[in-house]
Design an enzyme around this catalytic site. Structure first.
Site, PDB file in Angstrom:
ATOM      1  N   CYS A  76     -15.235  -2.160  -5.423  1.00  0.00           N
ATOM      2  CA  CYS A  76     -15.955  -0.879  -5.492  1.00  0.00           C
ATOM      3  C   CYS A  76     -15.202   0.161  -6.318  1.00  0.00           C
ATOM      4  O   CYS A  76     -14.025   0.429  -6.087  1.00  0.00           O
ATOM      5  CB  CYS A  76     -16.183  -0.341  -4.080  1.00  0.00           C
ATOM      6  SG  CYS A  76     -17.001   1.267  -4.044  1.00  0.00           S
TER       7      CYS A  76
ATOM      8  N   CYS B 271     -22.276   1.643  -6.613  1.00  0.00           N
ATOM      9  CA  CYS B 271     -21.659   1.558  -7.947  1.00  0.00           C
ATOM     10  C   CYS B 271     -22.015   0.221  -8.591  1.00  0.00           C
ATOM     11  O   CYS B 271     -22.586  -0.675  -7.965  1.00  0.00           O
ATOM     12  CB  CYS B 271     -20.146   1.723  -7.850  1.00  0.00           C
ATOM     13  SG  CYS B 271     -19.266   0.301  -7.141  1.00  0.00           S
TER      14      CYS B 271
ATOM     15  N   ARG C 279     -15.375   5.571  -0.948  1.00  0.00           N
ATOM     16  CA  ARG C 279     -15.609   6.839  -0.256  1.00  0.00           C
ATOM     17  C   ARG C 279     -14.349   7.352   0.432  1.00  0.00           C
ATOM     18  O   ARG C 279     -13.571   6.569   0.986  1.00  0.00           O
ATOM     19  CB  ARG C 279     -16.717   6.654   0.776  1.00  0.00           C
ATOM     20  CG  ARG C 279     -18.078   6.369   0.167  1.00  0.00           C
ATOM     21  CD  ARG C 279     -19.057   5.927   1.218  1.00  0.00           C
ATOM     22  NE  ARG C 279     -20.402   5.741   0.668  1.00  0.00           N
ATOM     23  CZ  ARG C 279     -21.363   5.078   1.289  1.00  0.00           C
ATOM     24  NH1 ARG C 279     -21.133   4.528   2.463  1.00  0.00           N
ATOM     25  NH2 ARG C 279     -22.552   4.949   0.742  1.00  0.00           N
TER      26      ARG C 279
ATOM     27  N   HIS D 175      -0.721   5.712   5.178  1.00  0.00           N
ATOM     28  CA  HIS D 175      -2.039   5.100   5.004  1.00  0.00           C
ATOM     29  C   HIS D 175      -2.207   3.767   5.739  1.00  0.00           C
ATOM     30  O   HIS D 175      -3.312   3.239   5.785  1.00  0.00           O
ATOM     31  CB  HIS D 175      -2.329   4.888   3.505  1.00  0.00           C
ATOM     32  CG  HIS D 175      -1.339   4.007   2.821  1.00  0.00           C
ATOM     33  ND1 HIS D 175      -0.118   4.481   2.390  1.00  0.00           N
ATOM     34  CD2 HIS D 175      -1.355   2.691   2.525  1.00  0.00           C
ATOM     35  CE1 HIS D 175       0.557   3.488   1.839  1.00  0.00           C
ATOM     36  NE2 HIS D 175      -0.169   2.386   1.918  1.00  0.00           N
ATOM     37  N   GLU D 176      -1.144   3.202   6.326  1.00  0.00           N
ATOM     38  CA  GLU D 176      -1.250   1.930   7.064  1.00  0.00           C
ATOM     39  C   GLU D 176      -1.404   2.241   8.549  1.00  0.00           C
ATOM     40  O   GLU D 176      -0.456   2.151   9.319  1.00  0.00           O
ATOM     41  CB  GLU D 176       0.018   1.095   6.873  1.00  0.00           C
ATOM     42  CG  GLU D 176       0.066   0.285   5.616  1.00  0.00           C
ATOM     43  CD  GLU D 176       1.291  -0.623   5.596  1.00  0.00           C
ATOM     44  OE1 GLU D 176       1.323  -1.519   4.746  1.00  0.00           O
ATOM     45  OE2 GLU D 176       2.217  -0.456   6.413  1.00  0.00           O
TER      46      GLU D 176
ATOM     47  N   ARG E 160       8.959  -3.430   7.755  1.00  0.00           N
ATOM     48  CA  ARG E 160       8.172  -2.215   7.952  1.00  0.00           C
ATOM     49  C   ARG E 160       8.796  -1.379   9.068  1.00  0.00           C
ATOM     50  O   ARG E 160       9.022  -1.858  10.172  1.00  0.00           O
ATOM     51  CB  ARG E 160       6.739  -2.533   8.355  1.00  0.00           C
ATOM     52  CG  ARG E 160       5.783  -2.794   7.202  1.00  0.00           C
ATOM     53  CD  ARG E 160       5.607  -1.580   6.304  1.00  0.00           C
ATOM     54  NE  ARG E 160       4.569  -1.786   5.313  1.00  0.00           N
ATOM     55  CZ  ARG E 160       4.757  -2.313   4.122  1.00  0.00           C
ATOM     56  NH1 ARG E 160       5.962  -2.720   3.754  1.00  0.00           N
ATOM     57  NH2 ARG E 160       3.748  -2.438   3.268  1.00  0.00           N
TER      58      ARG E 160
ATOM     59  N   CYS F  73     -20.587  -2.789  -6.610  1.00  0.00           N
ATOM     60  CA  CYS F  73     -21.305  -3.038  -5.353  1.00  0.00           C
ATOM     61  C   CYS F  73     -22.689  -3.618  -5.618  1.00  0.00           C
ATOM     62  O   CYS F  73     -23.133  -4.537  -4.918  1.00  0.00           O
ATOM     63  CB  CYS F  73     -21.422  -1.751  -4.548  1.00  0.00           C
ATOM     64  SG  CYS F  73     -19.868  -1.197  -3.787  1.00  0.00           S
TER      65      CYS F  73
ATOM     66  N   CYS G 174     -18.994   1.938  -1.599  1.00  0.00           N
ATOM     67  CA  CYS G 174     -20.061   2.945  -1.633  1.00  0.00           C
ATOM     68  C   CYS G 174     -21.441   2.330  -1.535  1.00  0.00           C
ATOM     69  O   CYS G 174     -22.399   2.984  -1.125  1.00  0.00           O
ATOM     70  CB  CYS G 174     -19.954   3.770  -2.916  1.00  0.00           C
ATOM     71  SG  CYS G 174     -20.341   2.829  -4.434  1.00  0.00           S
TER      72      CYS G 174
ATOM     73  N   CYS H 290      -2.933  -2.036   4.875  1.00  0.00           N
ATOM     74  CA  CYS H 290      -2.457  -2.074   3.492  1.00  0.00           C
ATOM     75  C   CYS H 290      -1.636  -3.328   3.224  1.00  0.00           C
ATOM     76  O   CYS H 290      -2.128  -4.304   2.686  1.00  0.00           O
ATOM     77  CB  CYS H 290      -1.650  -0.821   3.151  1.00  0.00           C
ATOM     78  SG  CYS H 290      -1.175  -0.739   1.402  1.00  0.00           S
TER      79      CYS H 290
ATOM     80  N   CYS I 151       5.011   2.458   3.945  1.00  0.00           N
ATOM     81  CA  CYS I 151       4.750   1.533   2.848  1.00  0.00           C
ATOM     82  C   CYS I 151       5.411   2.041   1.565  1.00  0.00           C
ATOM     83  O   CYS I 151       5.602   3.255   1.376  1.00  0.00           O
ATOM     84  CB  CYS I 151       3.243   1.407   2.656  1.00  0.00           C
ATOM     85  SG  CYS I 151       2.725   0.388   1.261  1.00  0.00           S
ATOM     86  N   HIS I 152       5.740   1.109   0.670  1.00  0.00           N
ATOM     87  CA  HIS I 152       6.368   1.496  -0.593  1.00  0.00           C
ATOM     88  C   HIS I 152       5.460   2.396  -1.425  1.00  0.00           C
ATOM     89  O   HIS I 152       5.939   3.216  -2.208  1.00  0.00           O
ATOM     90  CB  HIS I 152       6.752   0.245  -1.391  1.00  0.00           C
ATOM     91  CG  HIS I 152       7.894   0.463  -2.333  1.00  0.00           C
ATOM     92  ND1 HIS I 152       7.727   1.062  -3.559  1.00  0.00           N
ATOM     93  CD2 HIS I 152       9.214   0.201  -2.218  1.00  0.00           C
ATOM     94  CE1 HIS I 152       8.900   1.136  -4.180  1.00  0.00           C
ATOM     95  NE2 HIS I 152       9.821   0.633  -3.379  1.00  0.00           N
ATOM     96  N   THR I 153       4.149   2.262  -1.234  1.00  0.00           N
ATOM     97  CA  THR I 153       3.228   3.130  -1.968  1.00  0.00           C
ATOM     98  C   THR I 153       3.437   4.595  -1.603  1.00  0.00           C
ATOM     99  O   THR I 153       3.302   5.485  -2.450  1.00  0.00           O
ATOM    100  CB  THR I 153       1.777   2.706  -1.695  1.00  0.00           C
ATOM    101  OG1 THR I 153       1.611   1.338  -2.070  1.00  0.00           O
ATOM    102  CG2 THR I 153       0.791   3.556  -2.490  1.00  0.00           C
TER     103      THR I 153
END
Length: 361
Positions: free
Chosen positions: A107, A96, A111, A63-64, A356, A99, A93, A162, A42-44
């Site tokens: 959120c 918060c 977590r 992360h994907e 991708r 939430c 969570c 993502c 991913c670009h992130t």
């Protein structure tokens, strides 16, 4: 006992990533250990490598991801070894202020695993978006692991974690696309095409794809675009107005996240229309708009965080749409690669050659 795995690590700002040994601890309270089967590039992740998100190097990228739960820590319920999951970078969570107000998709205390993964010498790794899945195994909070139908192959399913979710949610959740709307999507990469597909599924009457690459525009029609605009040599604002009877689109989704595309999107809207920014900008970018135009054009200017999604609710829905052949997740997978090919995949992504690249383990 910690397990050693191979992992893709960004050691310092702008340097090529390296595949290094990393140590994954056994899951503690509220944590799960996941054997990663596939993870999209991913670009992130590139933003992390280049220091555009933070300076907490070294980063464990990726992360994907989709994978199999290998073990769970004390207190974990609803997950067991063998469960097939997609990893989410938001795990509400429940306590918060957002939430408590019934808005867990915003959120503010999401977590993550409490224990860090480390390099072999003990150096702590910062996991990208709290996941770090360019690794054979990763440790996450239990709430980040969302069970899905095991019929979906991991190369496709992981992308829901993502890019696909961000684009889909930007259209449906943040933009509120509904029957009869006209929608323009600026940027036809993975996120943009997911927004196009979602708009078509939501009943948009016209979905206009805007990009500077004819190949990407051709692909956008596969995802549901009814019209295309190559903005390299055409004023996209005027082109979209012409396609919408001179008034502009009801909803515009900026999947690029640059000042020039945001400005285009702002003026591409009909009066009282909605602009959704889902493309991630560089921290140094700024936008300057006449305040009288902000006031006079009305409507809504929104940012979409992760498609304003609730992973536990939305991931299984998107997988079901895929399995029912209403959302073609396989079409987002341009190539499959190994951990050792992540750096070349970044270059392909920057050149616009892929939707991708997906690491398969």
């Amino acid at each position: 006992m910690p397990q050693e795995v191979r992992a893709v690590v960004a050691l310092k700002r702008g340097a090529p990533v390296e595949v290094l040994p990393a140590l994954v601890p056994d899951p503690g309270p509220g944590e799960v250990l996941v054997g990663v089967q596939a993870c999209g590039v991913c670009h992130t992740d590139l933003h992390y490598r280049d220091g555009a998100i933070g300076e907490e190097f070294p980063y464990l990228l990726g992360h994907e991801a989709a994978g199999i739960v290998e073990s769970v820590g004390p207190g974990v319920t609803g997950l067991a070894p063998g469960d097939y999951v997609v990893l989410a970078w938001r795990a509400p969570c429940g306590g918060c202020r957002s939430c408590r107000r019934g808005r867990p998709w915003y959120c503010f205390e999401s977590r993550n695993a409490a224990q860090p993964m480390t390099l072999a010498d003990g150096t702590e790794l910062s996991p990208a978006l709290g996941i770090g899945a360019f690794a054979e195994k990763t440790l996450v909070a239990a709430g980040q692991a969302v069970k899905i139908d095991p019929s979906a192959r991991p190369e496709a399913a992981g992308l829901i974690g993502c890019g696909v979710m961000a684009g889909y949610g930007a259209a449906v959740h943040t933009g509120g696309v509904s029957n009869g709307d006209t929608v323009a999507v600026i940027g036809c990469g993975g996120v943009g095409n997911a927004a196009i597909a979602a708009s078509a599924l939501a009943g948009a009457r016209r979905v206009i794809a805007v990009d500077i690459d004819d190949a990407k525009l051709d692909l956008a029609t596969r995802f549901g675009a009814t019209d295309t605009v190559n903005s390299r040599g055409t004023d996209p604002v005027e082109a979209v107005r012409e396609l919408t009877g001179g008034v502009g689109a009801d909803i515009v989704i900026d999947a690029v996240g640059r000042p020039e595309t945001y400005r285009q999107g702002f003026y591409m809207r009909d009066l009282a229309g909605t602009l959704v920014q889902v493309g991630v900008p560089d921290p140094e970018m700024r936008i300057d708009l006449p305040l009288i135009d902000v006031f006079g054009r009305g409507g809504a200017l929104k940012a979409s965080w992760y498609g304003d999604c609730l992973p536990s609710r939305d991931f299984p829905v998107l997988v079901d749409l895929h399995l029912r052949r209403k959302l073609d997740l396989d079409a987002f997978v341009s190539e499959t690669i190994t951990l050792d090919e992540v750096e070349p995949a970044f270059a392909k992504m920057q050149r616009g050659e892929v939707l991708r690249s997906v690491v398969v383990l």
